[in-house]
Design an enzyme around this catalytic site. Sequence first.
Site, PDB file in Angstrom:
ATOM      1  CE1 TYR A 143      -4.022   1.848   0.223  1.00  0.00           C
ATOM      2  CE2 TYR A 143      -3.503   2.375   2.508  1.00  0.00           C
ATOM      3  CZ  TYR A 143      -4.303   2.529   1.391  1.00  0.00           C
ATOM      4  OH  TYR A 143      -5.390   3.373   1.449  1.00  0.00           O
ATOM      5  NE  ARG A 155      -7.091  12.600  -6.403  1.00  0.00           N
ATOM      6  CZ  ARG A 155      -6.574  12.071  -5.302  1.00  0.00           C
ATOM      7  NH1 ARG A 155      -5.407  12.487  -4.847  1.00  0.00           N
ATOM      8  NH2 ARG A 155      -7.199  11.102  -4.668  1.00  0.00           N
ATOM      9  CE  LYS A 167      -7.001   2.573  -1.596  1.00  0.00           C
ATOM     10  NZ  LYS A 167      -7.273   3.327  -0.382  1.00  0.00           N
ATOM     11  CD  GLU A 179      -9.134   3.980  -3.747  1.00  0.00           C
ATOM     12  OE1 GLU A 179      -8.202   4.800  -3.857  1.00  0.00           O
ATOM     13  OE2 GLU A 179      -9.702   3.766  -2.668  1.00  0.00           O
ATOM     14  CG  ASP A 180      -5.927   7.243  -6.303  1.00  0.00           C
ATOM     15  OD1 ASP A 180      -6.338   7.876  -5.317  1.00  0.00           O
ATOM     16  OD2 ASP A 180      -4.956   6.457  -6.239  1.00  0.00           O
ATOM     17  CG  ASP A 203     -10.545   4.636   0.383  1.00  0.00           C
ATOM     18  OD1 ASP A 203     -11.168   4.597   1.465  1.00  0.00           O
ATOM     19  OD2 ASP A 203      -9.327   4.423   0.296  1.00  0.00           O
ATOM     20  CG  ASP A 204      -9.265   8.926  -3.450  1.00  0.00           C
ATOM     21  OD1 ASP A 204      -8.225   8.545  -2.917  1.00  0.00           O
ATOM     22  OD2 ASP A 204      -9.663   8.496  -4.543  1.00  0.00           O
ATOM     23  CG  ASN A 249      -0.734   8.896   1.603  1.00  0.00           C
ATOM     24  OD1 ASN A 249       0.049   8.880   2.553  1.00  0.00           O
ATOM     25  ND2 ASN A 249      -2.014   8.561   1.726  1.00  0.00           N
TER      26      ASN A 249
END
Length: 610
Positions: free
Chosen positions: A126, A179, A197, A269-270, A292-293, A434
């Site tokens: 991760y 992203r 994930k 995600e992202d 999740d973001d 991150n």
Amino acid sequence: MATDDFVNSVGGGVKDHYGEDSATEDQLITPWNFSVASGHTLLRDPRYNKGLAFTEKERDSHYVRGLLPPAIFTQELQEKRLMHNLRQYDVPLHKYIALMDLQERNERLFYKILIENVEELLPVVYTPTVGEACQKYGSIYRRPQGLYISLKEKGKILEVLKNWPEKTIQVIVVTDGERILGLGDLGCQGMGIPVGKLSLYTALGGVRPSACLPITIDVGTNNEKLLNDEFYIGLRQKRATGKEYAELLEEFMHAVKQNYGEKVLVQFEDFANHNAFELLDKYSSSHLVFNDDIQGTASVVLAGLLASLKLIGGTLADHTFLFLGAGEAGTGIAELIALEISKQTKAPVEETRKKIWLVDSKGLIVSSRQQSLQHFKKPWAHEHEPVKDLLNAVKAIKPTVLIGTSGVGKTFTKEVVEAMASLNKKPLIFALSNPTSQSECTAEEAYTWSKGKAIFASGSPFDPVEYEGKVFVPGQGNNAYIFPGLGLGLIMSGAIRVRDEMLLAASEALAAQVSQEHYDKGLIYPPFTNIRKISANIAASVAAKTYELGEFHCEMCFVQLKQNFLVFVLNFFLCLVDRSGFSSTSTKGSRQIRRKLHVQPRLSKLPLRF
């Protein structure tokens, strides 16, 4: 065939709006749907391969005698050997490659190693290592670990989904790679994120690996470096936008529901800000979706804030919050904090938002900027004179809590931290961006510049810091605390929608697991060594909230719910973790939950499929 046109003949001509009937029908056998027979084929299947752990009897019965060296290693001995080998690598990316190779040849051993060494290996599978892996994914690519759906597949996405060998999917993690962490547009190479994930869904939440599906939506990339890289594995074109992009995602979401049913969890995600908010808003009322973001980060940060109140005192409503960063994570966290304050004080959320201030690239978000703001920033535009930079915003707003979600490293400068320390006895500082290189400040900087006064948490891990003879252990506001347990709770309860109340329940469940022993060490999150137990407790709380809200779709669940709610939730969880079969840790955690709820094990068995 469009979902709305699908008619279920068995159901008397009722339209199958959600694709549930078609999702359970037998489908045409593809070349990838085959039974593992024996011998060489068995050793090449990561789901069944045990390496040197095959016993003498198994080597004969499965026709692998002679295909393996004569020595027999227990799983524990194999784990010891592999961990010894991993620890010889100095470069984290090499550890990542070694672990991915293990996952592709011996799945059960991979998860055992990850579960038993979670604190050591989490930063490898991760963040932060997965960020570097995505940057170099084209060079380290071995074999497909998920589905790639590109613009070339437009009009036939349902067919592509049927190419995946597993029919019963419970969780999909999907990205378009625009992203990735704080690294920007990595295009098709963002696949490392869904893969990582989902490995945590299994290791930390007990969801079967076969029920997890990583997907990358490839609509091109605007990263010139990748477009000119001969090893780039994605479409070599600029990103599709507007109608072309929206139509592809629309087809994808319809195909997912048609193929896997209404209760499949789709985790975004992202995605870039402009798409992330739009997709969540568009599909949250028709699909079981979770970003999740936006939501996962918000839930884990809220948990840290709730836990930190034991150290800094007061209630959430007594504090003032200042964010650096007003994108997905920043606005998502801010909204969940406002909702929790509203829940506690019974004040309208429009009022509780006034305790929360955001700074973006143009300075403090204030009402005079209303016309130029993106829609997701407008709720945070409060009455105040313009402020151009973070330091002056700290001095003007006088926050008790400073949260960084900017994706830009070194933005919590010495002057900013010192200002927070001068305003507060115990300033709460969250540097959440991150990977580590993008963190707003390091743990050492936060403790040193605040003269040991700060309570610090970050998105990526930092080592303990010694300052003036005292050892400070930084917290890690890692989404891995939340999404495995949240997903498990949604799956086991048969949820069909994700609501804010479920996220609040997850946050409160996580915060409740911080003990006095942890507080004595300055921790505001429980240690990751207990993550399976933590996920079990979060799952139980989310499932309970799901039934309280009525956001589930299962007649058998409703009958059992009327008989004994708590016993049902617990038994459903027990059924799930017993089927995971990866570690006894889940069973131990479930026994502790059972004692907490004062119920007996296995009071009934449910004729339900997962």
